[in-house]
Design an enzyme around this catalytic site. Structure first.
Site, PDB file in Angstrom:
ATOM      1  CB  CYS A   1      -0.919   0.033   1.200  1.00  0.00           C
ATOM      2  SG  CYS A   1      -2.102  -1.302   1.182  1.00  0.00           S
TER       3      CYS A   1
ATOM      4  CB  CYS B   1       0.432  10.239   7.260  1.00  0.00           C
ATOM      5  SG  CYS B   1       0.977  10.062   5.563  1.00  0.00           S
TER       6      CYS B   1
END
Lengths: 394, 277
Positions: B35, B106
């Site tokens: 990913c 993130c």
């Protein structure tokens, strides 16, 4: 701090000679080339000189060159013109690794009802010509295949491709934006109908491109309006940029031998150096058929944006095909089409050199890169074994 | 180039707490190399006080992933496990000054690693494995995660859901599903307030909406199976469509027409009915 610019496939610095040539057309020589007076007429003549210079770079005739605003416009115009010329045909052939100027245009056409074949490439980024051969049908309106890939630098066998396509009587367009000026391009030897060029990739200013249209090719303009470019591309000319583009093509011809020697040697030294000092490095793309200025290299188990931003600390400019840099969440379509393994696909870096690149530039990258890769790999939860194993390999 | 704050740059260039604790009391691993980002968080926890004494991370990913991981470790050190669990992705983003919208995932990754680590410490099963079904196959994102992130960050659009969870950022085939989930979660909120009465649509509005739903919701699904549909006419509440491609002569054509009707009733007006031309 000095900028080490190794991102010349993205854009290039304007050559000093080009800028000098442009300046009068940004000050006293502001006439409209379409005007009847001498003042405008001299501008017109200068554009025609630029046309000859651009034509000479690809061994075309000046009247086969249409000035546009950029490579993207040239690509869009070429494909659209082919579609408009055979409105009954509903099939387009291109490749999976095209620049977005072709790729996304074809995707849009597919949403408008065209059938589009996107030809695959192998692990080295090479096309299967048999597959191209069998994709062509009586319904095919145009085949558009790039000359050289902007990301991997892989050069397609454009003469063979053009011969296959023309043998079936189908119009053939090639995006030569990355090839022209880096390798010899000769339209007298390649049976191509249309070819896109861009100024800012060869040290001209941004905002100018050209489309080569072989004499006798059916053409239908994309931008409609005035009679500029003999009615094939309306809009008042971007005079200064066109003038500069002409000069840039002249310079590119002069410097062409250097591409295959000095620039290629620097690129090869960079490649060898990175392979020997950075464990887990792998070159992406066919090393045999590759632009002399381009190196696309992956570093396993680290991520490309992180590498770029570490390089940025030393004013080293490069690009990456990683997902994070593109603003999308998937890595580059070119690397995906090539089946680059998942351990390496996020860690690609593209270095692209120019005639302004120096040995010191290469030295600096070779000096900084091993530390950057080591630090990022130390941060990474993956590839710890690879890093250690690599330390013992030659 | 991303507009990163000085704090992001600082923690990216000189990350704090990088590394791995040996024989840790807790381990949280999220993401994967496929990913494009992954985080392994290791914690030293005082079992008597439940306090996190030390935290270290290893991250594969871009600058903001590394900075978010480092920020997380700074935020949780010294906190008890319960206090740490109250940390959200927003706290991580705030600690960094801010993150570009496209990089919010993130900070979500940081929060998830922490939750996974604490679950590991407590001997619980990791949340992700037991909860929800996969919506986004490309990035392995479940419906439960999407719902949670929508609620916690008050997300309004599919684009935001992608920015925060990556769901829908690959092939895009799950975008209709995300839209549905987004509608459901937002519906929860709307349900608190009295529902606004539905406006009566003008003919022009109705046709425009029908066209939009056809283009956005219906045609992509049919095209995916080699079929297609064309809007022929709208008279009052009668919508006439013509099936194309693989849909022509398909035994399921009636079902397809019914499904189109269902979709139009749901998204445009209850009164509509659909007939094939």
């Amino acid at each position: 701090m000095r900028v080490v610019y190794l991102d010349n496939n993205a854009t290039t610095r304007v050559a000093d000679e080009v800028r000098e040539e442009m300046l009068p057309y940004l000050s006293e020589l502001y006439g409209n080339p379409s005007s009847m007076h001498t003042f405008g007429g001299q501008v017109h003549r200068k554009i025609e000189t630029a046309r000859e210079q651009v034509a000479a770079l690809i061994n075309a005739e000046p009247e086969e060159i249409i000035f546009t605003s950029c490579g993207t416009e040239s690509d869009n115009t070429a494909i659209m013109s082919c579609l408009a010329s055979s409105p009954q045909k509903r099939h387009i052939i291109t490749t999976r690794v095209e620049h977005p100027a072709v790729l996304n245009f074809c995707k849009t056409m597919s949403r408008r009802g065209y059938r589009v074949t996107f030809l695959p490439v192998d692990k080295s980024g090479r096309l299967d010509l048999d597959e191209l051969q069998s994709a062509i049908t009586d319904d095919t309106a145009v085949v558009s295949v790039m000359y050289a890939n902007n990301e991997s630098g892989v050069i397609f066998p454009i003469s063979e491709i053009a011969a296959i396509v023309k043998a079936r009587g189908v119009p053939f367009h090639t995006d030569a934006v990355q090839a022209a000026g880096k390798i010899p391009v000769d339209v007298k030897k390649i049976p191509v109908d249309m070819m896109s060029l861009s100024g800012h990739k060869i040290h001209a200013a941004k905002g100018v491109g050209a489309l080569y249209v072989r004499r006798g090719t059916r053409f239908s303009p994309y931008i409609i309006g005035g009679h500029q470019e003999r009615g094939r591309r309306a809009g008042t000319e971007n005079v200064a940029s066109i003038v500069g583009f002409g000069r840039a093509c002249e310079l590119a011809r002069e410097h062409l031998p250097e591409e295959g020697t000095r620039i290629k040697e620097m690129r090869d030294r960079l490649e060898r150096g990175l392979h020997s000092t950075c464990p887990g490095a792998r070159t992406n793309g066919d090393p045999e058929n590759r632009l002399p200025n381009t190196l696309n290299i992956s570093f396993e188990y680290v991520e490309g944006e992180a590498i770029l931003l570490r390089l940025n600390e030393f004013n080293i400019c490069a690009s990456s095909g990683s997902a994070c840099t593109s603003g999308s969440l998937e890595p580059s379509h070119v690397l995906r089409a090539m089946g680059v393994p998942f351990t390496a696909i996020h860690g690609s870096v593209r270095f692209s050199l120019s005639r302004y690149t120096t040995d010191e530039d290469i030295d600096l990258v070779l000096e900084k890169m091993p530390g950057i890769i080591k630090e990022l790999r130390d941060l990474s939860p993956y590839g710890r074994e690879a890093g250690q194993a690599g330390a013992h390999s030659p | 180039m991303w507009e990163y704050t000085e704090k992001v740059k600082e923690l990216f260039l000189h990350p704090k707490n990088a590394g791995e604790i040996e024989n840790p009391d807790a381990v949280g691993e999220v993401g994967s190399i496929v990913c494009g980002d992954a985080l392994k968080l290791t914690l030293r926890i005082d079992r008597k006080t439940d306090r996190i004494i030390d935290a270290k991370f290893r991250t594969f990913g871009c600058a903001s992933a590394i900075a978010s991981s480092s920020a997380l470790t700074e935020l949780i050190k010294g906190k008890t496990v319960d206090e740490a669990l109250r940390i959200t992705n927003k706290d991580i983003a705030d600690y960094l000054g801010s993150l570009p919208r496209e990089k919010m995932h993130c900070s979500v990754m940081g929060m998830e690693a922490l939750q996974a680590a604490i679950a590991n410490y407590r001997g619980e099963k990791p949340r992700r494995a037991e909860e929800g079904k996969i919506v986004c196959e490309c990035f392995g994102v479940t419906d439960e995660k999407i719902k949670r992130v929508i609620r916690e960050n008050n997300l309004q659009t599919v684009e935001d859901v992608t920015n925060f969870t990556k769901a829908g950022g690959g092939c895009g085939s799950c975008i209709p599903e995300i839209e549905k989930i987004l509608g459901e979660v937002r519906g929860e909120r709307v349900a608190v307030k009295p529902e606004a009465p539905r406006r009566k649509l003008t003919n022009i509005q109705k046709i425009a909406m029908i066209q939009e739903v056809m283009e956005r919701e219906i045609r992509p699904l049919l095209q995916a199976d080699g079929g297609d549909v064309e809007l022929v006419d709208v008279e009052g509440d009668k919508v006439t469509v013509s099936l194309r491609g693989m849909c022509t002569g398909c035994l399921m054509a009636d079902v397809t027409v019914k499904n189109i009707e269902k979709k139009l009733k749901e998204l445009v007006s209850e009164e509509l009915f659909v007939e094939a031309a």
